[in-house]
Design a protein around this motif. Sequence first.
Motif, PDB file in Angstrom:
ATOM      1  N   LEU A  83    -124.905  39.852  28.363  1.00  0.00           N
ATOM      2  CA  LEU A  83    -124.543  38.946  29.459  1.00  0.00           C
ATOM      3  C   LEU A  83    -123.125  38.407  29.310  1.00  0.00           C
ATOM      4  N   SER A  84    -122.382  38.935  28.345  1.00  0.00           N
ATOM      5  CA  SER A  84    -120.990  38.522  28.096  1.00  0.00           C
ATOM      6  C   SER A  84    -120.885  37.070  27.686  1.00  0.00           C
ATOM      7  N   ASN A  85    -121.937  36.533  27.110  1.00  0.00           N
ATOM      8  CA  ASN A  85    -121.916  35.149  26.630  1.00  0.00           C
ATOM      9  C   ASN A  85    -121.788  35.179  25.112  1.00  0.00           C
TER      10      ASN A  85
ATOM     11  N   ASN B 212    -115.018  40.735  20.286  1.00  0.00           N
ATOM     12  CA  ASN B 212    -114.834  40.132  21.614  1.00  0.00           C
ATOM     13  C   ASN B 212    -113.976  38.882  21.562  1.00  0.00           C
ATOM     14  N   MET B 213    -114.008  38.175  20.427  1.00  0.00           N
ATOM     15  CA  MET B 213    -113.224  36.955  20.290  1.00  0.00           C
ATOM     16  C   MET B 213    -111.858  37.212  19.659  1.00  0.00           C
TER      17      MET B 213
ATOM     18  N   GLU C 182    -111.247  37.627  42.530  1.00  0.00           N
ATOM     19  CA  GLU C 182    -111.226  36.170  42.419  1.00  0.00           C
ATOM     20  C   GLU C 182    -112.620  35.588  42.618  1.00  0.00           C
ATOM     21  N   LYS C 183    -113.342  36.120  43.604  1.00  0.00           N
ATOM     22  CA  LYS C 183    -114.702  35.626  43.845  1.00  0.00           C
ATOM     23  C   LYS C 183    -115.609  35.928  42.654  1.00  0.00           C
ATOM     24  N   LEU C 184    -115.419  37.107  42.074  1.00  0.00           N
ATOM     25  CA  LEU C 184    -116.223  37.483  40.913  1.00  0.00           C
ATOM     26  C   LEU C 184    -115.931  36.560  39.738  1.00  0.00           C
ATOM     27  N   LEU C 185    -114.642  36.233  39.522  1.00  0.00           N
ATOM     28  CA  LEU C 185    -114.259  35.370  38.413  1.00  0.00           C
ATOM     29  C   LEU C 185    -114.715  33.942  38.639  1.00  0.00           C
ATOM     30  N   PHE C 186    -114.812  33.544  39.901  1.00  0.00           N
ATOM     31  CA  PHE C 186    -115.328  32.212  40.203  1.00  0.00           C
ATOM     32  C   PHE C 186    -116.780  32.092  39.766  1.00  0.00           C
ATOM     33  N   ARG C 187    -117.472  33.241  39.849  1.00  0.00           N
ATOM     34  CA  ARG C 187    -118.885  33.268  39.486  1.00  0.00           C
ATOM     35  C   ARG C 187    -119.066  33.407  37.980  1.00  0.00           C
ATOM     36  N   ASP C 188    -118.195  34.179  37.326  1.00  0.00           N
ATOM     37  CA  ASP C 188    -118.327  34.455  35.885  1.00  0.00           C
ATOM     38  C   ASP C 188    -117.048  34.033  35.174  1.00  0.00           C
ATOM     39  N   ASP C 189    -117.188  33.251  34.148  1.00  0.00           N
ATOM     40  CA  ASP C 189    -116.032  32.758  33.398  1.00  0.00           C
ATOM     41  C   ASP C 189    -115.561  33.833  32.432  1.00  0.00           C
ATOM     42  N   ASN C 190    -114.675  34.699  32.894  1.00  0.00           N
ATOM     43  CA  ASN C 190    -114.177  35.826  32.108  1.00  0.00           C
ATOM     44  C   ASN C 190    -112.673  35.662  31.961  1.00  0.00           C
ATOM     45  N   ILE C 191    -112.230  35.250  30.789  1.00  0.00           N
ATOM     46  CA  ILE C 191    -110.819  34.929  30.596  1.00  0.00           C
ATOM     47  C   ILE C 191    -109.940  36.169  30.715  1.00  0.00           C
ATOM     48  N   ILE C 192    -110.440  37.320  30.273  1.00  0.00           N
ATOM     49  CA  ILE C 192    -109.649  38.547  30.394  1.00  0.00           C
ATOM     50  C   ILE C 192    -109.525  38.941  31.860  1.00  0.00           C
TER      51      ILE C 192
ATOM     52  N   ALA D 222    -102.592  30.150  23.818  1.00  0.00           N
ATOM     53  CA  ALA D 222    -103.221  30.123  22.492  1.00  0.00           C
ATOM     54  C   ALA D 222    -104.690  30.498  22.543  1.00  0.00           C
ATOM     55  N   ASN D 223    -105.151  31.025  23.663  1.00  0.00           N
ATOM     56  CA  ASN D 223    -106.553  31.422  23.763  1.00  0.00           C
ATOM     57  C   ASN D 223    -106.831  32.568  22.797  1.00  0.00           C
ATOM     58  N   CYS D 224    -107.852  32.399  21.957  1.00  0.00           N
ATOM     59  CA  CYS D 224    -108.092  33.381  20.895  1.00  0.00           C
ATOM     60  C   CYS D 224    -108.468  34.744  21.449  1.00  0.00           C
ATOM     61  N   VAL D 225    -109.115  34.782  22.623  1.00  0.00           N
ATOM     62  CA  VAL D 225    -109.478  36.075  23.212  1.00  0.00           C
ATOM     63  C   VAL D 225    -108.231  36.774  23.743  1.00  0.00           C
ATOM     64  N   LEU D 226    -107.430  36.039  24.504  1.00  0.00           N
ATOM     65  CA  LEU D 226    -106.231  36.654  25.079  1.00  0.00           C
ATOM     66  C   LEU D 226    -105.209  37.010  24.008  1.00  0.00           C
ATOM     67  N   MET D 227    -105.174  36.238  22.942  1.00  0.00           N
ATOM     68  CA  MET D 227    -104.209  36.550  21.883  1.00  0.00           C
ATOM     69  C   MET D 227    -104.468  37.916  21.266  1.00  0.00           C
TER      70      MET D 227
END
Length: 1587
Positions: A1066-1068, A1111-1112, A1332-1342, A1377-1382
């Motif tokens: 579930l990407s959590n 993932n992190m 954008e609508k999909l990201l509004f529904r799911d918190d996916n930083i990438i 400084a987001n650890c995922v994006l870094m």
Amino acid sequence: MSPPDAQNTKNEISTLGKVAAHVPDLIVYGDFSQEVPFIETFDGVLLFIDISGFTALTEKYGTSTNLESGADQVTQTLNRYVGDIVEEVLVFGGDILNFAGDALLALWRVNRRYINDIITLALKCSLKIQQDYGVRDTEVGLELRVKIGVSAGHISKVVVGDHRHQYFLVIGRAVDEVRLAQNLAKAGEIILSPNGWELCQRKIIEIRRIPNERAVKVKYLKSDLQEFDEELLYSRCTLYLADNHISENEAILRKASVLPPNAELERRLRKFVMRNVLKKIDDDQPLEYLSELRPVTIVFVNLQFDESANTLHLSKAVQDASIYITEMLHPLRGKINKIFMFDKGCTFLCVFGLPGDKQADESAHALDCAHKIYNFCSSSLMKVRVVSIGVTSGSVFCGVVGHRVRHEYTVIGRKVNLAARIMVYYPGMVTCDAVTYAESKLPPYFFQEVPLAQMKGILNPGTIYKFLGVTEKTMMFKAYLTKERSDIYPLLGRKREIEIFEDLVEKFKASPQSHILMYEGHLGSGKSQLLSEIAYLGQAANQKVVAMELTKINLAQNFFTIRTLMAMFLGIDTCKSFDARQHILLTKVRGTVAETHYCLLNNLFYVKFLASEIVSNMDVQKRNAELETVLVQILRKSAEKEIIIFVIDDAQFIDSTSWDFLDKLMVHVPILLVLSLSPFDQIKHPLCSTASRILGTMASTYVRLKVLTPAVIVQKACQDLGVVTIARELETFLIQRSHGNPFFCEELLHNLHINNALQYHIVEQDAESEDEWDSLFTTALLKTQNSKSFENKESEEYICTVKQNVKLYNVMLPPMLKGIALAQLDNMTPSEQMVVKCAAIIGVSFNTDLLLHILPEWTKMKMNQTLAALVESHIFECFTEGKVQHTNRKWDAFSLDFSSSAFITVAKAVSGSEVFNDMKNTDELLNPRVPEAFTRSIKGMESFVSIGNKRSSWMRASTVSTVTAILKKIETSKVRQGTADHDRPSINVTDIFRTEYTEKAFLTRLDEIIEILESDKNNFNNIGSCYCEEIVEFVIVPLSHHCMAVENYVRAFYYLLECAAAYLHLSNNYMAFTYLNTAECLLKSLEPTQKIISQFEMSVLYCLKGEVSYNMGQIHLAKRMEKKALDLLKKSFPLTIIGAFFMSMVEFSKHITHQKKQNSLQMANGKEKRLALLYQQGRCLSVLWQAFSLDPATKSKKFCHLAALMTVNCAEESQDEAQIISSYMEFSLCCQLIGCQQEWMKYEEMAIQRSSHLGIVGGELFIIAKVVASLAYMKLCLGSLLLASKLGFRAHEICEQIRKSKLNCSVLFDLFNSFFLRSSLSESAQVLNWLEKLLFRDDNIIGKACFVSGCLDLMLYAGFQFKPIAYCLDFVTTNAANCVLMSQNGIMLNLYSSLAIWFARLNLWNDFKEPFEQARRLVRRTSTSLTANYGFCKLLECEALWLQKCIEDRPEKVRELRYRMTKNLEQAMVQCSTSPVYYPRVYHLKAYVQLMLGNDEESQIFLATAIQNCFENYLEKNWLTISQEWWFTGKIAMEDEWLKMAPDFPVWEVGMTNDNLKICEKYRYLLKMPELDINQSFPIDKSEDQM
């Protein structure tokens, strides 16, 4: 840009010019021959400008806990705005008299005959200011607005002061009227005073009458009248103002700024400038470094005069007041900032705590000074009717406000306004706010609460107190301990100190001899709490304890300590009347003291015993000696019955007379004296000789309080918060920032609490985790309680965590600690302060080269000398080759926080010639006691772990959906080998279509699948993940709890692992992380005899930990975890490159065997167990190859290829069709990343062929979606954009049906790129809208990063905007400084390069530097993925634009840049072999570089090659066509429409078509052609490129 002359002038400004910038021309060119005070009268026009919004602005930044918001932003905003207004006044010939906070007063001094023209000039200036600067929006959403008052008439200048400090003010009717006029004005209005209206040229001024007022509102000047000639007006005014020293040189805004050196004039002007500012000027520091949000104490003193007072009376009163106020303030480091006329009176603005003046007890000093000033001014000044003083404390903006050539040091903020208001609304008294009341630490009986008044512009002022003053009578016998002991909150960490006291008491009982026990500790170390505990413990049978606490005021009160001790000892301290005290004294002293000597106690205890003849005949000395004898007799008699223990807190404030008595007392009476003191080197007043002798020679025990251990700090935090435990990240935060100081710990917690940063949760169960593993997450996202309740404490215990959006490392220092730190910082020299502040910007550790780079105009010698002094003072520690040279720290307490470049507190910083820049962020550890746990498993439960399709739906989702889909777009390794163009790997473009028939059939089948899915949505909805979360929460989690409850730990462990796997699907990641922690905690809790968890289950645990780590962004941790899992699965993976080579041969041979025997392979006995083992091995290897693909090392390519091949072998051996197809796609992707073209194409086609046999069920449908997504991605890389868009759209449709949001996010980004490069702009915007609508529904930083990247692309290359640039910039800044994006270097390279292009195109080179440098650093660590290659191409565009800039402005850099660009362009050709869709961009940039260097023929060749390679890349083709026309074939000059539109591009709206967006095609950026003499060789520059 400034004119050259102006720029030169700026650079050549003298010290005199710097000083003169703080003083108006009225003083600079004034008369210095007269003795102060003196008065000078003249005529003139006054302009009063009040700016609203400054206070709100400073509060906006001041209340922020974010380090990124602070004084820098305030200073820039204020000075940009005020500087523009000041410049306008100076241009019109005005003289800025002073800056009063957020207002300024300007003067036009003129002969009265010409005053009408000058009024017109001042009104013209006012109208221009209102027109251009009347309203200005700020970046924080607040408006700055202006209201203006104008007056004219007689003005008197009054100069007051002494030979060291002088001040000036202007008084007179015109001054009163200009303030009244300003008060009548509203924002945007100009009010002309009554006298100004009488003196002006009325016929040319359009006004509006104000009801019931003689002043008028100015609307405009009637410029259309014949008699009004604007040019003639300016000429006349220039003539009239000729004596005002206005510069005739347009490049020089103010003549005083370019005065030649003149020592005598400089000496005189320095008297008008605050010493704090002069120190910075003398140290040659930029005055911007004085600007900061600083906690200070403000004192407003207002003198209201009688109506009969004339100018002479005023000047004499102001002179006397200024002398006295200066005398009061100077010893306590207070300063007069301004003197001005206000509301028919004179007002002094005084400040305690300015830079260099900070003291810990400044609030008490301010109140004491205020009361003395009040008494003096009320009684000693002539013609003063009322004296009113307002005192407030808090954070305000302190800094230089104005223009470069005219500015002043001032204070602005809500606390400044509040002090002014309470001064006005509470006349005739000294009043203060609640903060001053609390911070003064004065006893409550010095204050009286006053009724709250409604004050203009002040909301919620809080309680206001009248200060009654410090008098002995007020303080009579009142010195109790302020820290109360509590049974609920016991003293922590002081067991040793308590034992020392108890041992001394026992020894004292055995041998009663006077003894002193001294506890020494820094501020906040817990001395008061310790003495409170000792006072409680000492109250045993036959023991008399008297405890008191002193303050600094008591030091000056004769015999106060002994008087209070004896009053408390005798029990008369609580008596309210003298007769009650007298009655108790009689019962205490009868039989001990002779009746004739009772009267000796009268003055001491305020009683009225009859005076005896014997005492009356004594002189003063004899009487005092007899009094001391009486007191000794009283104590000696008591000591015969009980042990006497005197406890004195803050004993450094014992007065000298009391020390003298103690010296005698302890010789004659056995007393145990327990004292607490500050360290001797921090006691600012010297101890008297008696005190030094007693403490040094008499029997004493000295105990230095040590800092609390980290464990005790955590225990104290739990105690203060009322919880059983706190989150690991909060533990680390408190341990590191409190430095073991309990008071600091309390303040840090209080600051977090009032800023709503903490949350409380009910404890459900404990959990423990490894530190490195814990650091993956910084906050605990548990079910938050709305409020903390202790009503049912027995049944509910709480834990405390940090809210998800709070970044502890960005939390600013609490005001109290900031004040303490500033007090220490201000004790340094200006040079030391500058070094400490600049070092703190870098971090706790820094390199001296970097420090020198940011120090303003410093030499290395000066820096080294200052560093040596700081190391010698134990403020800095020097590291050489990684070892600490100086470890004795003086300021453990102050290395707490760094707030901004303007205010920094540093203690433990590092310097030296060879310094490691090894600052590590606070380890943000998760609280181990988390209630819900998570994990996943492989075997046991049929519905989730069987080997069938349902299991595929769960398991492969975690690895392939979560990991592989990300990898399609984001890779972080990069091949750093440069090869020549003819050596680079090439791709035959016809190969793109070699599977054309296969792909067409595949597309047809996809359409059929989509049609089936849409026709029967209800049935097929169940095959996706729409109920996965519900299944986990309502089935698996309860099962794990049930198994834990019945102590079936094996099954509980299995279900916890199953939960983790589900949440990964579930990407959590956090929930997966938490359940894995719980599973590990369960494992550790088992007894050795109970540990029956199989190796297979353990491998699942480490495999899942590896996936979460991956993932992190913790790639190395992920590899370590997966290798450990493989070891448990008996699947070895080589550690060396040689081992990888031989294993690759073995695995390739095995793969060939599998290919040949596909139909004859038979699974051995134990099929289910073997399948589970193969699947788990494949899962580990899948994560492993992806982790290696992110490693930039060359050898990692070998490991990556090997791991991917082993994944294929595991899948083929399992004979699971879905796994085989998935492994083929993964292997194809791996080969694409490392540049193995043949294998890439081969396995892609094999995957398509095999997928044609899959059914539309569960995991098989998901495999189909992945295959389609992978194909779309690969076709996009190859430039087959139409096919990529077709495949991508179908993949999106399937993902929507099966609700695979993470895969869908990846698909949509690839689909956007396909449409975008095809120049299908409407479709690309629509895809972004879906995303954008999909990201509004799911918190996916990438996914959000991809979305922002798409928005930037539309602005940069399509000429319209989906989201504004501010939105994109904010996202990048916030998540840097987001650890995922870094860990996602490819996407971050893309984002930083896009921002750098934006700034470069707009010539914002200062803003360009940071993202450009970030991109340059990232490019070394990126792979050859599509996103990384696109980011590399954008970086090349940045370099091309920078090359263009250097050709024009910095030709010495061209040679080096040309070499670097050539190398990078060749590297780009190599990297784009895996994504040839970007070949045209590389050739385009090659052509541009050659064009800039004057090689037109080569440029045209590259341009033609680029056009030839475009194929379906119409976006690049259109740009190339424009470039070709712009550079070579255009007959008329083209205009850059992109630059004209930026940043206000057309905004995309839903429903727009490509026809609607066709107008945007002209908004393409034109790559500029610099003019260059090709015969001129570029100079060689061996210096390092600064960009």
